[in-house]
Motif scaffolding. Sequence first.
Motif, PDB file in Angstrom:
ATOM      1  N   GLY A 213       0.808  -1.211   0.000  1.00 61.37           N
ATOM      2  CA  GLY A 213       0.000   0.000   0.000  1.00 61.37           C
ATOM      3  C   GLY A 213       0.839   1.256   0.000  1.00 61.37           C
ATOM      4  N   GLU A 214       0.210   2.353  -0.369  1.00 62.00           N
ATOM      5  CA  GLU A 214       0.850   3.662  -0.372  1.00 62.00           C
ATOM      6  C   GLU A 214       0.240   4.544   0.708  1.00 62.00           C
ATOM      7  OE1 GLU A 214       0.514   5.302  -4.267  1.00 62.00           O
ATOM      8  OE2 GLU A 214       1.929   3.863  -5.157  1.00 62.00           O
ATOM      9  N   VAL A 215       0.984   5.554   1.130  1.00 63.13           N
ATOM     10  CA  VAL A 215       0.479   6.502   2.119  1.00 63.13           C
ATOM     11  C   VAL A 215      -0.674   7.294   1.504  1.00 63.13           C
ATOM     12  CG1 VAL A 215       1.036   8.548   3.492  1.00 63.13           C
ATOM     13  CG2 VAL A 215       2.692   6.670   3.293  1.00 63.13           C
ATOM     14  N   ALA A 216      -1.773   7.395   2.262  1.00 60.93           N
ATOM     15  CA  ALA A 216      -2.966   8.097   1.791  1.00 60.93           C
ATOM     16  C   ALA A 216      -3.691   8.704   2.981  1.00 60.93           C
ATOM     17  CB  ALA A 216      -3.875   7.124   1.039  1.00 60.93           C
ATOM     18  N   PRO A 217      -4.578   9.678   2.744  1.00 62.02           N
ATOM     19  CA  PRO A 217      -5.356  10.244   3.845  1.00 62.02           C
ATOM     20  C   PRO A 217      -6.180   9.172   4.543  1.00 62.02           C
ATOM     21  CG  PRO A 217      -5.538  11.625   1.894  1.00 62.02           C
ATOM     22  CD  PRO A 217      -4.861  10.362   1.461  1.00 62.02           C
ATOM     23  N   LEU A 218      -6.320   9.314   5.860  1.00 61.63           N
ATOM     24  CA  LEU A 218      -7.108   8.385   6.662  1.00 61.63           C
ATOM     25  C   LEU A 218      -8.065   9.198   7.511  1.00 61.63           C
ATOM     26  CD1 LEU A 218      -7.532   5.408   7.607  1.00 61.63           C
ATOM     27  CD2 LEU A 218      -5.872   5.876   9.428  1.00 61.63           C
ATOM     28  N   GLY A 219      -9.355   8.962   7.358  1.00 65.58           N
ATOM     29  CA  GLY A 219     -10.331   9.764   8.065  1.00 65.58           C
ATOM     30  C   GLY A 219     -10.479  11.126   7.405  1.00 65.58           C
ATOM     31  N   THR A 220     -11.084  12.063   8.124  1.00 68.73           N
ATOM     32  CA  THR A 220     -11.386  13.378   7.558  1.00 68.73           C
ATOM     33  C   THR A 220     -10.640  14.518   8.237  1.00 68.73           C
ATOM     34  OG1 THR A 220     -13.281  13.636   9.050  1.00 68.73           O
ATOM     35  CG2 THR A 220     -13.696  12.618   6.900  1.00 68.73           C
ATOM     36  N   GLN A 221      -9.717  14.167   9.145  1.00 71.19           N
ATOM     37  CA  GLN A 221      -9.086  15.208   9.958  1.00 71.19           C
ATOM     38  C   GLN A 221      -7.580  15.358   9.703  1.00 71.19           C
ATOM     39  OE1 GLN A 221     -11.209  17.139  11.899  1.00 71.19           O
ATOM     40  NE2 GLN A 221     -12.684  15.896  10.738  1.00 71.19           N
ATOM     41  N   GLY A 222      -7.157  15.048   8.494  1.00 67.55           N
ATOM     42  CA  GLY A 222      -5.775  15.316   8.115  1.00 67.55           C
ATOM     43  C   GLY A 222      -4.759  14.285   8.566  1.00 67.55           C
ATOM     44  N   LYS A 223      -5.201  13.074   8.904  1.00 62.72           N
ATOM     45  CA  LYS A 223      -4.274  12.007   9.261  1.00 62.72           C
ATOM     46  C   LYS A 223      -3.917  11.201   8.018  1.00 62.72           C
ATOM     47  CE  LYS A 223      -4.107  12.971  13.609  1.00 62.72           C
ATOM     48  NZ  LYS A 223      -2.858  13.484  14.232  1.00 62.72           N
ATOM     49  N   TYR A 224      -2.743  10.558   8.074  1.00 55.70           N
ATOM     50  CA  TYR A 224      -2.277   9.757   6.948  1.00 55.70           C
ATOM     51  C   TYR A 224      -1.857   8.374   7.425  1.00 55.70           C
ATOM     52  CZ  TYR A 224      -2.258  13.936   4.063  1.00 55.70           C
ATOM     53  OH  TYR A 224      -2.633  15.052   3.373  1.00 55.70           O
ATOM     54  N   SER A 225      -1.939   7.410   6.522  1.00 58.20           N
ATOM     55  CA  SER A 225      -1.540   6.041   6.844  1.00 58.20           C
ATOM     56  C   SER A 225      -1.385   5.263   5.545  1.00 58.20           C
ATOM     57  CB  SER A 225      -2.602   5.369   7.731  1.00 58.20           C
ATOM     58  OG  SER A 225      -2.299   4.005   7.936  1.00 58.20           O
ATOM     59  N   ALA A 226      -0.649   4.155   5.620  1.00 61.19           N
ATOM     60  CA  ALA A 226      -0.563   3.218   4.496  1.00 61.19           C
ATOM     61  C   ALA A 226      -1.242   1.908   4.869  1.00 61.19           C
ATOM     62  CB  ALA A 226       0.887   2.977   4.105  1.00 61.19           C
ATOM     63  N   ILE A 227      -2.239   1.979   5.763  1.00 58.68           N
ATOM     64  CA  ILE A 227      -2.898   0.767   6.244  1.00 58.68           C
ATOM     65  C   ILE A 227      -3.700   0.070   5.145  1.00 58.68           C
ATOM     66  CG2 ILE A 227      -5.005   1.939   7.030  1.00 58.68           C
ATOM     67  CD1 ILE A 227      -4.999   0.009   9.445  1.00 58.68           C
ATOM     68  N   HIS A 228      -4.156   0.825   4.155  1.00 67.39           N
ATOM     69  CA  HIS A 228      -4.951   0.207   3.093  1.00 67.39           C
ATOM     70  C   HIS A 228      -4.017  -0.511   2.116  1.00 67.39           C
ATOM     71  CE1 HIS A 228      -8.207  -0.582   0.378  1.00 67.39           C
ATOM     72  NE2 HIS A 228      -7.602   0.072  -0.606  1.00 67.39           N
ATOM     73  N   LYS A 229      -4.066  -1.842   2.155  1.00 70.50           N
ATOM     74  CA  LYS A 229      -3.210  -2.645   1.282  1.00 70.50           C
ATOM     75  C   LYS A 229      -4.044  -3.309   0.185  1.00 70.50           C
ATOM     76  CE  LYS A 229       0.243  -2.032   4.244  1.00 70.50           C
ATOM     77  NZ  LYS A 229       1.346  -1.091   3.976  1.00 70.50           N
ATOM     78  N   VAL A 230      -3.448  -3.446  -0.979  1.00 69.83           N
ATOM     79  CA  VAL A 230      -4.123  -4.098  -2.104  1.00 69.83           C
ATOM     80  C   VAL A 230      -3.213  -5.194  -2.649  1.00 69.83           C
ATOM     81  CG1 VAL A 230      -5.464  -2.059  -2.703  1.00 69.83           C
ATOM     82  CG2 VAL A 230      -3.212  -2.395  -3.737  1.00 69.83           C
ATOM     83  N   PRO A 231      -3.807  -6.232  -3.242  1.00 70.08           N
ATOM     84  CA  PRO A 231      -3.003  -7.334  -3.770  1.00 70.08           C
ATOM     85  C   PRO A 231      -2.022  -6.883  -4.846  1.00 70.08           C
ATOM     86  CG  PRO A 231      -5.289  -8.005  -3.577  1.00 70.08           C
ATOM     87  CD  PRO A 231      -5.256  -6.518  -3.332  1.00 70.08           C
ATOM     88  N   VAL A 232      -0.826  -7.427  -4.791  1.00 73.03           N
ATOM     89  CA  VAL A 232       0.197  -7.185  -5.805  1.00 73.03           C
ATOM     90  C   VAL A 232      -0.041  -8.187  -6.932  1.00 73.03           C
ATOM     91  CG1 VAL A 232       2.660  -7.148  -6.283  1.00 73.03           C
ATOM     92  CG2 VAL A 232       1.816  -6.388  -4.051  1.00 73.03           C
ATOM     93  N   PRO A 233      -0.187  -7.736  -8.172  1.00 72.36           N
ATOM     94  CA  PRO A 233      -0.596  -8.635  -9.255  1.00 72.36           C
ATOM     95  C   PRO A 233       0.463  -9.620  -9.726  1.00 72.36           C
ATOM     96  CG  PRO A 233      -0.152  -6.449 -10.118  1.00 72.36           C
ATOM     97  CD  PRO A 233      -0.086  -6.340  -8.619  1.00 72.36           C
ATOM     98  N   SER A 234       1.715  -9.409  -9.372  1.00 70.79           N
ATOM     99  CA  SER A 234       2.778 -10.311  -9.830  1.00 70.79           C
ATOM    100  C   SER A 234       3.754 -10.558  -8.686  1.00 70.79           C
ATOM    101  CB  SER A 234       3.513  -9.691 -11.033  1.00 70.79           C
ATOM    102  OG  SER A 234       4.051  -8.424 -10.693  1.00 70.79           O
ATOM    103  N   ARG A 235       4.736 -11.356  -8.939  1.00 63.06           N
ATOM    104  CA  ARG A 235       5.724 -11.642  -7.903  1.00 63.06           C
ATOM    105  C   ARG A 235       6.458 -10.358  -7.526  1.00 63.06           C
ATOM    106  NH1 ARG A 235       6.095 -16.674  -6.864  1.00 63.06           N
ATOM    107  NH2 ARG A 235       8.107 -16.556  -5.829  1.00 63.06           N
TER     108      ARG A 235
END
Length: 236
Positions: free
Chosen positions: A11-33
């Motif tokens: 995952g990449e760093v992105a906004p989390l919530g509506t109050q200006g916090k950031y996180s990379a907690i949202h992970k998505v599947p990697v399509p290849s090795r």
Amino acid sequence: MNPVIDAVLAGEVAPLGTQGKYSAIHKVPVPSRVRVGETGLEGDHQFERKHHGGPEKALHHYSRDHYAIWRDEWPVSSIGSSRFNAPGAFGENISTRGLNEADVCVGDVFRLGTVIVQVSQPRQPCWKLNLHFSRDDMSRRVQDTRRTGWYYRVLEPGETGTGDVMERLARPHPEWTIERLLRVFYVDRGDRSALEQMAVLAALTPSWRSTAAKRLDTGKVESWALRLNTPAGQMK
């Protein structure tokens, strides 16, 4: 039967919530090795390196089997249940079925594709899970249920991907499952015999050994409030 990786996630760093916090907690599947180095997956990010990532927490593994339990427990009226429709809800990098905190011991060494990893510690949930799931008690629920997942350090870099079989190569501490570590830390908090063993358990991360030693020295349990409680004004 050896578990099979059903998703490798980043995952990449992105906004989390509506109050200006950031996180990379949202992970998505990697399509290849993907290449795995000392600090984790190539292309995976962490926002606060003081608390996330690094050599001792290079990869987070979470059991996909827990998702059905969470879904069954989820309040019907609450939002956030859609998080359980796909792996990655808990910020994990490795998702499997048939392997949980009772099956894995600190110090266990696994081969994931061509990568060699070692279990280093359980995950300690933080308040950003509350924002991620729009539920103010989520971090505490993860801790209380002890469905936390666990971290790996990377012993030998390499490549891994979906479909790789996890092969356990060594188990130096069969008496110290992730489940037992979590129970000592959060339930049997004054078990001095267990804390004495944890304080010198070389395969366990220095931070967990230090906490065990501090409890022995002071006779007190550390406060979890800053880690678990959402800061004022964030849940909107």
